[in-house]
Design a protein around this motif. Structure first.
Motif, short mmCIF file in Angstrom:
data_model
loop_
_atom_site.label_atom_id
_atom_site.label_comp_id
_atom_site.label_asym_id
_atom_site.label_seq_id
_atom_site.Cartn_x
_atom_site.Cartn_y
_atom_site.Cartn_z
N TRP A 81 4.39 -17.71 -54.12
CA TRP A 81 3.66 -17.10 -55.23
C TRP A 81 4.54 -16.12 -56.00
O TRP A 81 4.49 -16.05 -57.23
N MET A 82 5.34 -15.34 -55.28
CA MET A 82 6.22 -14.38 -55.96
C MET A 82 7.20 -15.10 -56.87
O MET A 82 7.46 -14.68 -58.01
N SER A 103 -0.52 -20.89 -41.61
CA SER A 103 -0.67 -19.51 -42.04
C SER A 103 -1.15 -18.59 -40.92
O SER A 103 -1.05 -17.37 -41.04
N MET A 131 -0.36 -8.75 -52.50
CA MET A 131 0.68 -9.41 -51.70
C MET A 131 1.69 -8.45 -51.10
O MET A 131 2.02 -8.58 -49.92
N TRP A 179 -0.76 -16.48 -49.44
CA TRP A 179 0.37 -15.55 -49.45
C TRP A 179 1.44 -15.92 -48.44
O TRP A 179 2.51 -15.33 -48.43
N SER A 180 1.13 -16.88 -47.56
CA SER A 180 2.11 -17.27 -46.55
C SER A 180 2.42 -18.75 -46.66
O SER A 180 3.21 -19.16 -47.51
N TYR A 219 2.70 -8.23 -47.00
CA TYR A 219 4.04 -8.38 -46.40
C TYR A 219 4.46 -7.11 -45.66
O TYR A 219 5.16 -7.19 -44.64
N SER A 243 8.56 -15.69 -50.95
CA SER A 243 7.18 -16.09 -51.17
C SER A 243 7.06 -17.07 -52.33
O SER A 243 7.60 -16.84 -53.42
N SER A 301 -3.02 -11.40 -56.51
CA SER A 301 -1.60 -11.28 -56.15
C SER A 301 -1.16 -9.83 -56.08
O SER A 301 -0.11 -9.53 -55.48
N LEU A 346 10.42 -11.18 -46.96
CA LEU A 346 9.31 -12.13 -47.06
C LEU A 346 8.86 -12.30 -48.51
O LEU A 346 8.55 -13.40 -48.94
N ALA A 347 8.82 -11.19 -49.24
CA ALA A 347 8.40 -11.27 -50.64
C ALA A 347 9.38 -12.09 -51.47
O ALA A 347 8.98 -12.84 -52.36
#
Length: 252
Positions: free
Chosen positions: A37-38, A178, A230, A168-169, A234, A35, A227, A31-32
């Motif tokens: 944002w990641m 979300s 996060m 985050w989602s 996850y 993401s 962040s 998931l990260a």
């Protein structure tokens, strides 16, 4: 940013496998890696990606120090705590969360000695980070009185906190999309609280402190400032998915 952003999913797997399970850790790392944002912060020439990485690393080392107190672990923890806070000031919320949980642990009967040592280590991490910022304080005061007054950030409210978690989602522009992620994280929180209490409490405490301080000071904030939380989000989702898969395995 690219280097530490790329190293974060493997670190999430390493931490999650130790705290929870390999399957939960794999889901969280996956998931990260997807993401928004990641990916965004991993190509943004700022300190957010290193803050995420070293915040997670400091939490991992802190939990291990609580189980096995060695000088080597303490030294690596201080280094990771310093780099987390020096990458971005909101990294201090992570170390403060660890300190808060350590103090609560020190106030109990079962792990009082562990709590005292962890409290001292987390406090030392904050002091070292403060010393690193000391040469920059005059410029920082000038910044707050000049440039910062022109920045239109967000005041911390309940809606702002909801937007942060949604971001985050599926993103805060699509809160309905979300909701499944938020529901999975809530279910995972119940499970993670039992499986990895130190990790979960430190994560929750750091998030609470990150919202409480700007709220009390009336300071501006941005979604990306949080962040650092996060990876824990996850991991909670991964924990819920692991439980779902385990239930399906039993019914077969």
């Amino acid at each position: 940013a690219f280097i530490f952003g790329s190293l974060t999913p493997p670190l999430i797997y390493l931490a999650g496998a130790g705290w929870l399970s390999r399957r939960a850790a794999m889901a969280a790392a996956f998931l990260a890696s997807l993401s928004m944002w990641m990916i965004w912060l991993s190509q943004d020439a700022r300190g957010y990606a290193p803050m995420i990485f070293f915040s997670l690393l400091s939490t991992l080392l802190w939990t291990r120090f609580a189980e096995r107190r060695t000088f080597r672990l303490a030294l690596f923890y201080l280094g990771s705590a310093l780099l987390a806070v020096y990458s971005h000031m909101f990294g201090a919320a992570v170390i403060s969360g660890q300190l808060l949980v350590s103090l609560v642990m020190a106030g109990g009967r079962d792990r009082r000695r562990d709590g005292l040592f962890c409290s001292g280590l987390a406090l030392l991490g904050l002091l070292v980070s403060a010393l690193a910022y000391a040469p920059l304080l005059p410029d920082f005061v000038t910044y707050l009185s000049t440039v910062a007054t022109d920045i239109h950030g967000r005041i911390v409210t309940v809606r702002f906190g909801f937007e942060v978690v949604c971001s985050w989602s599926a993103g805060f522009y699509h809160p309905r999309l979300s909701l499944p992620f938020l529901a999975a994280a809530a279910a995972g929180a119940v499970l993670a609280r039992r499986k990895a209490p130190l990790m979960f409490r430190a994560w929750a405490a750091s998030l609470a402190i990150g919202f409480a301080v700007p709220l009390l000071l009336g300071a501006f904030s941005f979604h990306r400032f949080y962040s650092y939380a996060m990876p824990g989000f996850y991991l909670l989702i991964g924990t819920a998915l692991d439980r779902l898969w385990s239930d399906q395995d039993r019914t077969r």
